[in-house]
Design a protein around this motif. Structure first.
Motif, PDB file in Angstrom:
ATOM      1  N   UNK A 135     -23.336   0.637   8.971  1.00  9.84           N
ATOM      2  CA  UNK A 135     -24.333   0.794   7.812  1.00  9.84           C
ATOM      3  C   UNK A 135     -24.914   2.406   8.005  1.00  9.84           C
ATOM      4  N   UNK A 136     -25.820   2.493   8.878  1.00 11.85           N
ATOM      5  CA  UNK A 136     -26.590   3.777   8.954  1.00 11.85           C
ATOM      6  C   UNK A 136     -25.829   5.259   8.750  1.00 11.85           C
ATOM      7  N   UNK A 137     -24.082   5.443   9.058  1.00 10.48           N
ATOM      8  CA  UNK A 137     -23.120   6.347   9.204  1.00 10.48           C
ATOM      9  C   UNK A 137     -22.070   6.393   7.528  1.00 10.48           C
ATOM     10  N   UNK A 138     -22.310   5.320   7.590  1.00  4.80           N
ATOM     11  CA  UNK A 138     -21.156   5.026   5.936  1.00  4.80           C
ATOM     12  C   UNK A 138     -19.595   5.142   6.240  1.00  4.80           C
ATOM     13  N   UNK A 139     -19.516   4.276   7.607  1.00  9.97           N
ATOM     14  CA  UNK A 139     -18.223   4.679   8.330  1.00  9.97           C
ATOM     15  C   UNK A 139     -17.464   3.684   7.073  1.00  9.97           C
ATOM     16  N   UNK A 140     -16.278   3.341   6.958  1.00  6.63           N
ATOM     17  CA  UNK A 140     -15.290   2.559   5.752  1.00  6.63           C
ATOM     18  C   UNK A 140     -14.158   2.433   6.726  1.00  6.63           C
ATOM     19  N   UNK A 141     -13.727   3.181   7.900  1.00  5.62           N
ATOM     20  CA  UNK A 141     -12.004   3.135   8.480  1.00  5.62           C
ATOM     21  C   UNK A 141     -12.221   2.731   9.710  1.00  5.62           C
ATOM     22  N   UNK A 176     -20.861  -5.377   5.683  1.00  9.21           N
ATOM     23  CA  UNK A 176     -21.219  -4.359   4.936  1.00  9.21           C
ATOM     24  C   UNK A 176     -20.476  -3.047   3.571  1.00  9.21           C
ATOM     25  N   UNK A 177     -19.605  -3.455   4.169  1.00  3.84           N
ATOM     26  CA  UNK A 177     -18.978  -3.037   2.653  1.00  3.84           C
ATOM     27  C   UNK A 177     -17.287  -3.711   2.647  1.00  3.84           C
ATOM     28  N   UNK A 178     -17.505  -4.558   1.950  1.00  4.75           N
ATOM     29  CA  UNK A 178     -15.834  -5.479   1.177  1.00  4.75           C
ATOM     30  C   UNK A 178     -14.565  -4.579   1.336  1.00  4.75           C
ATOM     31  N   UNK A 179     -15.302  -3.619   1.067  1.00  8.19           N
ATOM     32  CA  UNK A 179     -13.789  -2.787   0.761  1.00  8.19           C
ATOM     33  C   UNK A 179     -13.418  -1.434   2.451  1.00  8.19           C
ATOM     34  N   UNK A 180     -13.877  -2.131   3.471  1.00  8.47           N
ATOM     35  CA  UNK A 180     -14.151  -1.650   4.882  1.00  8.47           C
ATOM     36  C   UNK A 180     -12.434  -1.512   5.633  1.00  8.47           C
ATOM     37  N   UNK A 181     -11.885  -0.565   5.475  1.00  7.41           N
ATOM     38  CA  UNK A 181     -10.751  -1.134   6.102  1.00  7.41           C
ATOM     39  C   UNK A 181     -10.459  -0.449   7.715  1.00  7.41           C
ATOM     40  N   UNK A 182      -9.018  -2.104   8.759  1.00  8.42           N
ATOM     41  CA  UNK A 182      -9.389  -2.146   9.254  1.00  8.42           C
ATOM     42  C   UNK A 182      -7.592  -2.731  10.061  1.00  8.42           C
ATOM     43  N   UNK A 183      -7.556  -1.525  11.474  1.00  7.59           N
ATOM     44  CA  UNK A 183      -6.213  -1.408  11.862  1.00  7.59           C
ATOM     45  C   UNK A 183      -7.080  -1.905  13.466  1.00  7.59           C
ATOM     46  N   UNK A 184      -6.100  -2.772  13.928  1.00  8.25           N
ATOM     47  CA  UNK A 184      -6.524  -3.341  15.380  1.00  8.25           C
ATOM     48  C   UNK A 184      -4.947  -2.788  15.695  1.00  8.25           C
ATOM     49  N   UNK A 185      -4.771  -2.301  17.137  1.00  9.30           N
ATOM     50  CA  UNK A 185      -3.876  -1.646  17.533  1.00  9.30           C
ATOM     51  C   UNK A 185      -3.256  -2.716  18.911  1.00  9.30           C
TER      52      UNK A 185
END
Length: 271
Positions: free
Chosen positions: A70-76, A97-106
């Protein structure tokens, strides 16, 4: 969702406690075995605050991800040592916050890969890979990370309640530096780990967990040691703190009544 398996065992050893499954048990999950529950019960006899600590740590993760989005616009987001999926996972919080956000779990635990595959089956912007979080080169050049993460844009690298699993001989501070070096300015590192200023507590938990997990453990550290991991980065307000006090939403969270050890950390920005 996509999954990628590094060349490592896919077998689940139910005779040895797993840190990921112990954490799942403390959070009220069902993806754990008797050996994990027994280890948690023994640990809680000496450090009774552990379950509340785990709950507060999970809530810290959720607040951090929401704040970054929300505050910093991080999408990855790259979540190192992500553990078993539970409610309000990183991708769920970020994609609210943004459905286009991308996440990789390790994670290196094969059960995490199996459950992640089921949870993320229809989420094209999320992946889970089975890898050792210390293998920065392997992680950052893996096909799934290259598919989802654009390293020319800011990224949030998460190391939430995992650095205590890394022994000093594997240089956790060096791991943070390697990851930070690969990220562009404006990226963030979220770091917290179990700390205690009481030597007896540090020694007991470190030895108990190392023996229980047959060496899959590092060390309970002190607050100043974690601060040293973030040299050269800009630590964000309110600084490095006990995580339940990091930008709390309200006073509704469970209180950690004893402080024999705490989850300590915060957020740092690459400038």
């Amino acid at each position: 969702m996509s999954q990628e398996t590094q060349p490592r065992s896919s077998a689940v050893d139910v005779s040895i406690p797993s840190v990921a499954r112990m954490y799942d048990y403390y959070l009220g999950g069902k993806d754990n075995y008797a050996v994990d529950r027994e280890a948690c019960d023994e640990l809680s006899k000496v450090v009774p605050s552990t379950q509340v600590l785990a709950i507060n740590n999970r809530r810290f993760l959720q607040r951090v991800v929401r704040w970054l989005a929300r505050e910093h616009g991080i999408r990855q987001f790259v979540d190192h040592g992500s553990g078993l999926p539970t409610q309000d996972n990183v991708h769920q919080v970020a994609q609210q916050v943004d459905p286009e956000s991308r996440v990789v779990y390790v994670d290196n635990d094969p059960i995490v890969l199996a459950h992640g595959r089921a949870l993320l089956e229809e989420n094209a912007n999320t992946a889970v890979i089975q890898a050792d979080m210390r293998d920065t080169e392997g992680i950052f050049t893996s096909p799934e990370v290259e598919r989802l993460i654009d390293f020319d844009r800011p990224v949030a690298a998460l190391f939430v309640s995992v650095l205590h699993c890394i022994p000093d001989s594997d240089d956790p501070a060096g791991l943070i530096k390697r990851v930070a070096d690969r990220l562009v300015p404006g990226s963030f590192l979220v770091v917290c780990q179990l700390v205690s200023e009481d030597a007896a507590t540090r020694d007991f938990v470190t030895n108990f967990m190392a023996e229980s997990t047959q060496g899959h453990w590092g060390r309970v550290r002190q607050e100043h040691e974690l601060a040293g991991f973030l040299d050269g980065l800009e630590i964000q307000e309110p600084g490095l703190v006990e995580v339940s006090t990091w930008k709390p939403d309200a006073e509704l969270g469970p209180k950690q009544l004893t402080k024999e050890w705490i989850e300590f950390g915060g957020v740092a920005r690459k400038v």
